[in-house]
Write a protein that holds these residues in place. Structure first.
Motif, PDB file in Angstrom:
ATOM      1  N   MET A 231      -3.168  -2.569  -7.283  1.00 42.36           N
ATOM      2  CA  MET A 231      -2.368  -1.419  -7.716  1.00 42.36           C
ATOM      3  C   MET A 231      -2.276  -0.366  -6.608  1.00 42.36           C
ATOM      4  SD  MET A 231      -3.049   1.299 -10.758  1.00 42.36           S
ATOM      5  CE  MET A 231      -2.696   0.231 -12.132  1.00 42.36           C
ATOM      6  N   GLN A 232      -3.387  -0.139  -5.930  1.00 43.15           N
ATOM      7  CA  GLN A 232      -3.385   0.842  -4.841  1.00 43.15           C
ATOM      8  C   GLN A 232      -2.392   0.420  -3.747  1.00 43.15           C
ATOM      9  OE1 GLN A 232      -6.754   0.956  -2.159  1.00 43.15           O
ATOM     10  NE2 GLN A 232      -6.663   3.190  -2.053  1.00 43.15           N
ATOM     11  N   ASP A 233      -2.414  -0.875  -3.398  1.00 43.18           N
ATOM     12  CA  ASP A 233      -1.484  -1.364  -2.371  1.00 43.18           C
ATOM     13  C   ASP A 233      -0.036  -1.144  -2.806  1.00 43.18           C
ATOM     14  OD1 ASP A 233      -3.547  -2.131  -0.771  1.00 43.18           O
ATOM     15  OD2 ASP A 233      -3.483  -4.263  -1.333  1.00 43.18           O
ATOM     16  N   GLU A 234       0.256  -1.435  -4.083  1.00 42.74           N
ATOM     17  CA  GLU A 234       1.630  -1.309  -4.582  1.00 42.74           C
ATOM     18  C   GLU A 234       2.092   0.152  -4.568  1.00 42.74           C
ATOM     19  OE1 GLU A 234       1.618  -5.150  -7.637  1.00 42.74           O
ATOM     20  OE2 GLU A 234       1.719  -3.110  -8.453  1.00 42.74           O
ATOM     21  N   ILE A 235       1.211   1.038  -5.024  1.00 40.61           N
ATOM     22  CA  ILE A 235       1.598   2.464  -5.061  1.00 40.61           C
ATOM     23  C   ILE A 235       1.750   3.007  -3.646  1.00 40.61           C
ATOM     24  CG2 ILE A 235       0.834   4.780  -5.736  1.00 40.61           C
ATOM     25  CD1 ILE A 235      -0.430   3.461  -8.235  1.00 40.61           C
ATOM     26  N   GLU A 236       0.839   2.619  -2.759  1.00 40.70           N
ATOM     27  CA  GLU A 236       0.954   3.087  -1.365  1.00 40.70           C
ATOM     28  C   GLU A 236       2.247   2.571  -0.732  1.00 40.70           C
ATOM     29  OE1 GLU A 236      -3.731   3.706  -0.083  1.00 40.70           O
ATOM     30  OE2 GLU A 236      -2.667   1.913   0.582  1.00 40.70           O
TER      31      GLU A 236
END
Lengths: 237, 181
Positions: free
Chosen positions: A40-45
């Protein structure tokens, strides 16, 4: 708040540089424990990178046109970039607006003859300047009544129009709004979730302030002589 | 001297009838205000019209501007309100344009990124106005949560809630179009 929601919030705070040191430590711990959270962090970033990477458009350099219009004293008529059709629509809209302004003006002149202005009333009027320009979020009509609700941020202006000479009440859901101000001053029945006017001699505006924790959809109700006359449904999100 | 102080001086001069002082405010804010409006209304011609209207309305109502507030908060608020009014008036007879006129940095980017960018622009234009305005103020005007809250007259909690939801909706829209965000 569930762990997932907290993780999501912390990821957003971190990418926006709004996270505290404590938030970042908490986020690191959550990420270390959850592969899902790392995805999720990768996607939001990635999304935020894309958004921040959209180049800015060049502005059209309007300074001369704006200053020229102001210099001509026509700040209420911006037409140089409008198509012919839009110009016609604008002219029609201005004609309607002008008739409303004239009507309100006449009404206010009559009102001034009837009542002296108190300091509190004057400041309330100042605070409401521009209310009629707030975007309309609900506009409902039925026989002899109309209920318009406008929004400006967390403030909602409720504007009832009633043809009958009868007491009217504006009622809202307790816990969703606080009464910010009302004009003319309510004459009876003012409490936490409604205001009542014995009869309207001039257009009324009731400003409600949305509570920070109020979300979802709610109704504002107009009663005429105690009878349900109109409901305006408002989305608070 | 910081920009807030420069704004304050310019506004004082405007109030004394110095039109050129308003020109300095236009110079300072036209680019971010125009870009914010462009992403709100989704059409360069409309954005130009709304931008001009916003600055003229700001000038017209300069006497009611509260000098205790930051001028940029006020002008962005006028711009967002003008954009919303414009969209509501237009909604009945014109669809939004889905391709904004960005300058393209290089041919490779044009080839590889154009479609993805187009989908992102389209997804932004389809967001509800409340979500769109927060997203635009964050990513195209680069305001903090507190500054966005001030512009929109909402709480910081509301800003966060709307921003996080807006991004979630964008991710879903991009995924639906085969672009994993």
């Amino acid at each position: 708040m569930s762990p997932d929601e907290r993780t999501t919030e912390l990821i957003h705070l971190a990418v926006d540089n709004e996270a505290t040191e404590r938030d970042l430590v908490e986020l690191d711990e959550l990420l270390a424990r959850s592969a899902e959270a790392r995805v999720m962090q990768d996607e939001i970033e990635d999304l935020v990178r894309q958004l921040n990477g959209l180049p800015a458009a060049e502005p059209p350099h309007l300074k001369e046109a704006i200053l020229s219009e102001i210099g001509r004293g026509s700040t209420s008529n911006v037409t140089p970039f409008r198509s012919r059709r839009r110009r016609l629509i604008a002219i029609a809209a201005w004609a309607v607006a002008a008739s409303i302004v004239v009507g309100i003006g006449i009404n206010r002149i009559i009102e001034r003859r009837d009542h002296s202005v108190q300091p509190g009333q004057a400041s309330a009027s100042m605070a409401r300047l521009g209310v009629d320009e707030w975007p309309v979020v609900s506009d409902v009509s039925s026989t002899g009544v109309r209920l318009v609700v406008r929004q400006n941020g967390d403030l909602y202006a409720v504007q009832p129009v009633v043809s009958a000479h009868a007491p009217i009440t504006i009622r809202w859901e307790a816990g969703r709004f606080d009464l910010s101000e009302a004009s003319p001053a309510p004459e009876a029945g003012r409490d936490a979730a409604e205001v009542t006017f014995s009869a309207l001699k001039k257009p009324a505006t009731i400003i409600l302030s949305r509570r920070p924790d109020a979300f979802g959809t709610t109704d504002v109700q107009l009663l005429v002589a105690g009878n349900d006359a109109a409901h305006a449904s408002i989305a608070l999100d | 001297m910081d920009e807030e102080e420069l704004d304050r001086i310019a506004i004082e001069r405007c109030r004394k009838g110095d039109l050129e002082a308003f020109g300095t405010l236009i110079d300072r804010y036209e680019r971010p205000v125009f870009n914010a409006i462009l992403h709100m209304v989704g059409n360069p011609e409309d954005a130009r019209e709304v931008c001009q209207q916003a600055f003229m309305k700001a000038f017209e109502h300069l006497d009611s501007y509260d000098a205790k507030r930051k001028f940029f908060s006020w002008i962005y608020r006028v711009a967002i309100n003008e954009s919303i009014n414009h969209m509501k008036a237009r909604r009945t007879y014109e669809p939004l344009s889905e391709a904004l006129p960005y300058p393209l940095p290089n041919p490779a980017e044009q080839y590889e990124g154009a479609e993805k960018r187009r989908h992102l622009q389209t997804a932004i234009l389809h967001l509800d106005e409340n979500y769109r305005s927060v997203l635009i103020l964050r990513h195209f005007v680069h305001l903090s949560y507190r500054e966005i809250a001030d512009v929109l007259n909402v709480s910081e909690a509301t800003v966060k809630s709307r921003l996080f939801t807006a991004r979630q909706l964008l991710r879903q829209a991009l995924e639906a179009n085969g672009h994993v965000a």
